[in-house]
Design an enzyme around this catalytic site. Structure first.
Site, PDB file in Angstrom:
ATOM      1  N   ASP A  30     -17.357   7.651 -14.273  1.00 11.98           N
ATOM      2  CA  ASP A  30     -18.428   6.635 -15.821  1.00 11.98           C
ATOM      3  C   ASP A  30     -18.280   4.962 -15.138  1.00 11.98           C
ATOM      4  OD1 ASP A  30     -17.737   7.018 -19.073  1.00 11.98           O
ATOM      5  OD2 ASP A  30     -17.631   4.859 -17.744  1.00 11.98           O
ATOM      6  N   ASN A  86     -19.571  12.847 -27.259  1.00 11.74           N
ATOM      7  CA  ASN A  86     -19.251  12.390 -28.639  1.00 11.74           C
ATOM      8  C   ASN A  86     -20.944  12.662 -28.751  1.00 11.74           C
ATOM      9  OD1 ASN A  86     -16.353  11.332 -28.438  1.00 11.74           O
ATOM     10  ND2 ASN A  86     -17.223   9.576 -27.104  1.00 11.74           N
ATOM     11  N   GLY A  92     -19.813   8.511 -32.363  1.00 13.94           N
ATOM     12  CA  GLY A  92     -19.314   7.088 -31.406  1.00 13.94           C
ATOM     13  C   GLY A  92     -20.299   7.448 -29.882  1.00 13.94           C
ATOM     14  N   GLN A  93     -21.560   8.031 -30.218  1.00 16.09           N
ATOM     15  CA  GLN A  93     -22.279   8.686 -28.950  1.00 16.09           C
ATOM     16  C   GLN A  93     -23.384   7.344 -28.556  1.00 16.09           C
ATOM     17  OE1 GLN A  93     -25.336  11.682 -29.246  1.00 16.09           O
ATOM     18  NE2 GLN A  93     -25.455  11.742 -26.871  1.00 16.09           N
ATOM     19  N   HIS A  99     -23.275  14.812 -23.007  1.00 14.88           N
ATOM     20  CA  HIS A  99     -22.774  14.450 -21.752  1.00 14.88           C
ATOM     21  C   HIS A  99     -20.943  14.530 -22.300  1.00 14.88           C
ATOM     22  CE1 HIS A  99     -23.144  10.253 -23.642  1.00 14.88           C
ATOM     23  NE2 HIS A  99     -22.012  10.097 -23.473  1.00 14.88           N
ATOM     24  N   HIS A 101     -16.992  14.023 -21.301  1.00 17.20           N
ATOM     25  CA  HIS A 101     -16.133  12.582 -20.836  1.00 17.20           C
ATOM     26  C   HIS A 101     -15.475  13.884 -20.258  1.00 17.20           C
ATOM     27  CE1 HIS A 101     -17.701   9.190 -21.993  1.00 17.20           C
ATOM     28  NE2 HIS A 101     -18.313   9.624 -23.062  1.00 17.20           N
TER      29      HIS A 101
HETATM   30  P1  5GP Z   1     -20.499   7.373 -24.828  1.00 16.57           P
HETATM   31  O1  5GP Z   1     -20.388   6.780 -25.740  1.00 16.57           O
HETATM   32  O2  5GP Z   1     -21.941   8.032 -24.896  1.00 16.57           O
HETATM   33  O3  5GP Z   1     -19.851   8.824 -25.905  1.00 16.57           O
HETATM   34  O4  5GP Z   1     -19.948   7.856 -23.328  1.00 16.57           O
HETATM   35  C1  5GP Z   1     -21.250   6.444 -21.956  1.00 16.57           C
HETATM   36  C2  5GP Z   1     -20.642   6.859 -21.460  1.00 16.57           C
HETATM   37  O5  5GP Z   1     -21.504   6.344 -20.516  1.00 16.57           O
HETATM   38  C3  5GP Z   1     -19.818   5.064 -21.649  1.00 16.57           C
HETATM   39  O6  5GP Z   1     -18.258   5.739 -21.219  1.00 16.57           O
HETATM   40  C4  5GP Z   1     -19.768   4.461 -20.584  1.00 16.57           C
HETATM   41  O7  5GP Z   1     -19.410   3.788 -19.482  1.00 16.57           O
HETATM   42  C5  5GP Z   1     -20.635   5.231 -19.518  1.00 16.57           C
HETATM   43  N1  5GP Z   1     -22.144   4.574 -19.279  1.00 16.57           N
HETATM   44  C6  5GP Z   1     -23.243   3.900 -18.939  1.00 16.57           C
HETATM   45  N2  5GP Z   1     -23.759   3.564 -18.825  1.00 16.57           N
HETATM   46  C7  5GP Z   1     -23.672   3.743 -16.956  1.00 16.57           C
HETATM   47  C8  5GP Z   1     -24.044   3.588 -16.283  1.00 16.57           C
HETATM   48  O8  5GP Z   1     -25.282   3.370 -15.834  1.00 16.57           O
HETATM   49  N3  5GP Z   1     -23.496   4.644 -14.878  1.00 16.57           N
HETATM   50  C9  5GP Z   1     -22.499   5.040 -15.939  1.00 16.57           C
HETATM   51  N4  5GP Z   1     -21.870   5.548 -14.184  1.00 16.57           N
HETATM   52  N5  5GP Z   1     -22.053   4.929 -16.060  1.00 16.57           N
HETATM   53  C10 5GP Z   1     -21.806   4.879 -17.364  1.00 16.57           C
END
Ligand code: 5GP
Ligand code: ZN
Length: 113
Positions: A30, A86, A92-93, A99, A101
């Site tokens: 991440d 999420n 909170g997505q 994906h 985590h």
């Molecule tokens: P969400 O909030 O959708 O569950 O998680 C998205 C995750 O993607 C976040 O933890 C954020 O830091 C990560 N993220 C967003 N853009 C990028 C990217 O361009 N590269 C990487 N490696 N992680 C990303």
């Protein structure tokens, strides 16, 4: 999906620190880690979110959990880890490509805020 960040990572169009890749799944660090180990495990296929999982695409979810178990061993997370998905606005997505985590290296609290 042309404008999807994670599809671009799958295609190698934007860089990512990949820790695992096969025909259907990729895992990478991440960008803003919230734990000593914070990897995102994603299907290569663009699935928007957990709400779009059905009998036609669910096999990759089982495979993602196989990959998670493998990563747990590789990262030496003997005390455990957390896997989070999420889904949607209330979940909170922020990135609209399914994906998980995969987080470890510290203890987490529950319930999550
Ligand atoms: P969400 O909030 O959708 O569950 O998680 C998205 C995750 O993607 C976040 O933890 C954020 O830091 C990560 N993220 C967003 N853009 C990028 C990217 O361009 N590269 C990487 N490696 N992680 C990303
Ligand atoms: Zn995508």
């Amino acid at each position: 999906m042309d404008d999807c960040i994670f599809c671009k990572i799958v295609k190698g169009e934007i860089p990512a620190k990949k820790v695992y890749e096969d025909d259907t799944v990729v895992a990478f660090h991440d960008l803003e880690p919230q734990a000593p180990v914070h990897v995102l495990i994603i299907p290569k296929e663009h699935i928007c979110c957990a709400a779009a999982v059905d009998e036609t695409n669910s096999a990759v979810i089982a495979h993602i959990f196989e990959v998670a178990a493998k990563l747990g061993k590789e990262f030496g997370l003997d005390k455990g880890y957390r896997i989070v998905n999420n889904c949607g606005e209330d979940g909170g997505q922020t990135v609209k490509h399914l994906h998980f985590h995969f987080m470890g290296g510290r203890a987490f609290t529950w319930p999550a805020g």
